[in-house]
Design an enzyme around this catalytic site. Structure first.
Site, PDB file in Angstrom:
ATOM      1  N   ASP A   8       0.828  -1.278   0.283  1.00  0.00           N
ATOM      2  CA  ASP A   8      -0.071  -0.185  -0.269  1.00  0.00           C
ATOM      3  C   ASP A   8       1.287   1.224   0.014  1.00  0.00           C
ATOM      4  OD1 ASP A   8      -1.718  -2.092   0.253  1.00  0.00           O
ATOM      5  OD2 ASP A   8      -2.912  -0.910   2.163  1.00  0.00           O
ATOM      6  N   LYS A 106      -6.919  -5.316  -3.334  1.00  0.00           N
ATOM      7  CA  LYS A 106      -7.428  -5.684  -2.109  1.00  0.00           C
ATOM      8  C   LYS A 106      -8.600  -4.059  -1.513  1.00  0.00           C
ATOM      9  CE  LYS A 106      -4.438  -3.903   1.292  1.00  0.00           C
ATOM     10  NZ  LYS A 106      -5.162  -3.032   2.546  1.00  0.00           N
ATOM     11  N   CYS A 151      -1.997  -2.587   7.535  1.00  0.00           N
ATOM     12  CA  CYS A 151      -1.500  -3.426   6.616  1.00  0.00           C
ATOM     13  C   CYS A 151      -0.532  -3.786   6.529  1.00  0.00           C
ATOM     14  CB  CYS A 151      -1.927  -1.578   5.446  1.00  0.00           C
ATOM     15  SG  CYS A 151      -3.548  -2.024   5.363  1.00  0.00           S
TER      16      CYS A 151
END
Ligand code: VGL
Ligand code: ZN
Length: 203
Positions: A8, A106, A151
């Site tokens: 991310d 995701k 994350c």
């Protein structure tokens, strides 16, 4: 085979972004040096629809960073971030993408959040990342990216669960909450993971 997982690293998680992680931009030069060392580099991308239930804006009367329950799981309500096909969801230009072999997206299911690059938070669905890595003969995963206490942490936990030797590169991540990251690191170590610094790889 070792893989570098870039979690991310997206404009919305960098200073000036919708869900900026403090000092998030400071990891980019380190990550770029690390990319050169790895035969396999894989990235994840948070990729939400506008109606995602992790957004405070989709819960009337709720504030950003309040906690609710979603499908029986605790859920922090976030500012709208990483909206599909917006510049906030893009990888920053400062992060050369030429070595990134695959990007796993995701957070598309509006009903559940998805911190880990491997599964959503309820383990309803796999992204296919674990099987992809196994298919490439990967045994060790080195994890960098944002945010260290969300994350990156959830991805490291799932990497361990999936049987990968897991290394969290501490100076190649930044957390939203420092206390949260301390707890996360303790848990990764307890589960058999390693916390390392990039210089042990770069020198
Ligand atoms: C993340 C909160 C919400 C992350 C993603 O990438 O750590 N955190 N969505
Ligand atoms: Zn998100």
């Amino acid at each position: 085979m070792k893989a570098l997982l870039l979690i991310d690293i997206q404009n919305d998680f960098l200073p000036g972004g919708a869900l900026a992680v403090p000092e998030g931009d400071q990891i980019i030069p380190i990550v770029n040096q690390l990319q050169e060392l790895f035969e396999l580099v894989v990235a994840t991308q948070d990729w939400h629809p506008q109606n995602h239930k992790s957004f405070a804006s989709n819960h009337e009367g709720k504030q950003v960073f309040e906690q609710i329950e979603l499908l029986g799981l605790p859920q922090v309500l976030w500012p709208d971030h990483c909206l599909q096909s917006t510049s906030g969801a893009e990888l920053p230009l400062e992060l050369p993408a030429n070595k990134i072999e695959a990007i796993f997206r995701k957070g598309m299911n509006p009903e559940i959040d998805s911190y880990s690059g491997f599964y959503d938070n309820g383990y309803l669905k796999s992204t296919g990342l674990a099987d992809y890595l196994r298919g490439k003969g990967v045994k060790q995963v080195y994890i960098a990216g944002l945010a260290g206490d969300y994350c990156v942490y959830y991805s490291a936990k799932d990497a361990l669960q999936e049987g990968f030797e897991t290394y969290l590169i501490e100076d190649a991540t930044r957390p939203i909450s420092k206390e949260g990251f301390e707890t996360a690191k303790t848990d990764i170590l307890a589960k058999g993971g390693y916390i390392i610094q990039s210089d042990t790889l770069l020198k």
